[in-house]
Design a protein around this motif. Structure first.
Motif, PDB file in Angstrom:
ATOM      1  N   ALA A  76      27.390 -26.340  38.321  1.00 16.36           N
ATOM      2  CA  ALA A  76      27.138 -25.558  37.095  1.00 16.36           C
ATOM      3  C   ALA A  76      25.646 -25.454  36.806  1.00 16.36           C
ATOM      4  O   ALA A  76      25.200 -24.464  36.241  1.00 16.36           O
ATOM      5  N   CYS A  78      23.312 -25.393  39.105  1.00 13.45           N
ATOM      6  CA  CYS A  78      22.618 -24.730  40.225  1.00 13.45           C
ATOM      7  C   CYS A  78      22.088 -23.372  39.775  1.00 13.45           C
ATOM      8  O   CYS A  78      22.704 -22.713  38.938  1.00 13.45           O
ATOM      9  N   SER A  79      20.997 -22.946  40.391  1.00 13.63           N
ATOM     10  CA  SER A  79      20.564 -21.561  40.162  1.00 13.63           C
ATOM     11  C   SER A  79      21.468 -20.654  40.990  1.00 13.63           C
ATOM     12  O   SER A  79      22.180 -21.143  41.881  1.00 13.63           O
ATOM     13  N   VAL A  80      21.445 -19.359  40.735  1.00 20.84           N
ATOM     14  CA  VAL A  80      22.305 -18.441  41.497  1.00 20.84           C
ATOM     15  C   VAL A  80      21.912 -18.486  42.981  1.00 20.84           C
ATOM     16  O   VAL A  80      22.781 -18.438  43.863  1.00 20.84           O
ATOM     17  N   VAL A  84      24.516 -19.362  45.934  1.00 22.31           N
ATOM     18  CA  VAL A  84      24.777 -18.482  47.084  1.00 22.31           C
ATOM     19  C   VAL A  84      24.784 -19.321  48.369  1.00 22.31           C
ATOM     20  O   VAL A  84      25.673 -19.165  49.215  1.00 22.31           O
ATOM     21  N   ARG A 125      32.442 -20.403  31.257  1.00 24.89           N
ATOM     22  CA  ARG A 125      32.104 -18.983  31.355  1.00 24.89           C
ATOM     23  C   ARG A 125      30.794 -18.782  32.124  1.00 24.89           C
ATOM     24  O   ARG A 125      30.670 -17.847  32.921  1.00 24.89           O
ATOM     25  N   PHE A 126      29.849 -19.675  31.869  1.00 28.40           N
ATOM     26  CA  PHE A 126      28.553 -19.615  32.564  1.00 28.40           C
ATOM     27  C   PHE A 126      28.756 -19.810  34.064  1.00 28.40           C
ATOM     28  O   PHE A 126      28.215 -19.063  34.885  1.00 28.40           O
ATOM     29  N   SER A 129      30.496 -16.791  35.646  1.00 27.89           N
ATOM     30  CA  SER A 129      29.553 -15.663  35.740  1.00 27.89           C
ATOM     31  C   SER A 129      28.612 -15.849  36.936  1.00 27.89           C
ATOM     32  O   SER A 129      28.343 -14.891  37.676  1.00 27.89           O
ATOM     33  N   ASN A 130      28.144 -17.074  37.121  1.00 25.05           N
ATOM     34  CA  ASN A 130      27.240 -17.350  38.253  1.00 25.05           C
ATOM     35  C   ASN A 130      27.948 -17.213  39.598  1.00 25.05           C
ATOM     36  O   ASN A 130      27.371 -16.686  40.551  1.00 25.05           O
ATOM     37  N   LYS A 132      30.537 -15.345  40.207  1.00 25.38           N
ATOM     38  CA  LYS A 132      30.763 -13.906  40.392  1.00 25.38           C
ATOM     39  C   LYS A 132      29.499 -13.248  40.962  1.00 25.38           C
ATOM     40  O   LYS A 132      29.578 -12.419  41.876  1.00 25.38           O
ATOM     41  N   ALA A 133      28.349 -13.638  40.422  1.00 24.60           N
ATOM     42  CA  ALA A 133      27.068 -13.083  40.902  1.00 24.60           C
ATOM     43  C   ALA A 133      26.814 -13.512  42.354  1.00 24.60           C
ATOM     44  O   ALA A 133      26.401 -12.685  43.183  1.00 24.60           O
TER      45      ALA A 133
END
Lengths: 156, 194
Positions: A76, A78-80, A84, A125-126, A129-130, A132-133
């Motif tokens: 949670a 982690c950066s996007v 990845v 939710r955060f 969202s991440n 999903k990105a």
């Protein structure tokens, strides 16, 4: 006194589980999926046969819940970009065609049920969202690498 | 006559519905207040993680990365999601503060050692927080979390400067006041000697 003793047991079970099981799973995403799979959908309780046999059912349950929270927290925060990379490791570990797996994850969104039970809605939710990105980025990269497939999917 | 009768009937029905809704709302509010107190202790366990997550929400790194790695449309959706998350986070923080104030008010009612000055300070601080967070909410809503973070940073720097100025003013004013007290016999309590 009993509480302290129990806490020490849970800590021992946690360490044992981390060394024997989690360390062998590549990447935090795979660990998260594995830990979520040890949880019963109906009761929300964790179960692991080996750990319960070695310790007790209750201690194993608490150790698994604690490990699940730890792994989830790491992901949670982690950066996007990091997410990845984690997701790439996970896709690689499944030995499935990347695009098929990405499609399944985009449609079924299994990461939503991999969230610990007492996680706040905002954090859940955060995280969603991440992920999903991260999935969109991986799909974008895959499409760039295979323009024929992209064309085919666009035509469909 | 018939129209007036219909209007009266509709008004009566609306009045009854309003009373029923109000009664239910009051009941729910009192139940929620009890539940809130129980939830405060649970909610604060998550606060450390929520704080770390908020730092990520307001960080431009993810937005920039998504903008360079995906389509413009997806980047736009992601930016909107971040705005929603930032607003949600702010609502969560405001809710936590309101809960604390509510609990404090309840404890204060039965406290005999009440210090009015401290209570006034707390009330003033709460008002200031409400005002600032309301402004922040508007900035996030209009410009998004990244811009809001810049405004927040700027306002914190500004607040720091103001505090510095205030502290300097106080340090200058204190010796002057002390000098007045020292020289004015009425203020020092002594008698005038000529």
């Amino acid at each position: 006194m009993h509480g302290e003793f129990k806490h020490a047991d849970v800590e021992a079970a946690r360490k044992d589980f981390q060394v024997r099981t989690l360390a062998k799973i590549p990447g935090d995403f795979a660990r998260l999926v594995y830990l979520a799979s040890t949880r019963d959908y109906n009761s929300g309780q964790y179960h692991h046969e080996g750990l319960a046999r070695q310790f007790t059912e209750q201690v194993a349950r608490e150790a698994l819940a604690s490990c699940h929270k730890d792994v989830f927290k790491r992901l949670a925060l982690c950066s996007v970009r990091e997410l990845v990379e984690e997701l790439e490791t996970y896709v690689g570990s499944t030995h499935l065609p990347a695009l098929d797996m990405l499609s399944a994850w985009e449609n079924l969104q299994p990461y939503r049920i991999a969230i610990p039970l007492d996680c706040s809605p905002l954090i859940a939710r955060f995280f969603a969202s991440n992920v999903k990105a991260a999935l969109a980025i991986l799909r974008f990269r895959q499409n760039l690498a295979r323009p024929d497939r992209q064309f085919a999917s666009q035509r469909q | 006559m018939t129209v007036a009768l219909y209007l009266a009937l509709i008004s009566a029905v609306l009045l009854i519905i309003s009373i029923l809704l109000l009664t239910r709302a009051v009941g729910r509010a009192s139940e929620a207040a009890v539940d809130n107190e129980k939830e405060v202790s649970l909610g604060f366990k998550e606060d450390a993680l929520a704080l770390e997550v908020s730092a990520r929400i307001f960080n431009p790194e993810d937005l920039n990365f998504v903008a360079t790695e995906t389509s413009g449309q997806f980047a736009h959706t992601f930016r909107e999601e971040r705005t929603t998350l930032a607003l949600g986070w702010l609502r969560h923080v405001r809710g936590q503060v309101r809960q604390l104030i509510r609990i404090h008010r309840r404890t204060v009612r039965v406290n005999s050692d009440l210090k009015p000055l401290d209570e006034f300070r707390l009330f003033f601080g709460f008002l200031l927080f409400q005002l600032m967070s309301g402004m922040l909410y508007c900035v996030i809503w209009v410009h998004g979390p990244v811009e809001a973070a810049r405004v927040l940073e700027w306002s914190l720097q500004f607040a720091g400067k103001l505090r510095k100025i205030a502290e300097e003013a106080v340090s200058v004013a204190t010796p002057v006041r002390a000098e007045i007290i020292k020289t004015d016999p009425r203020m020092s309590g002594g008698t005038k000697s000529s």
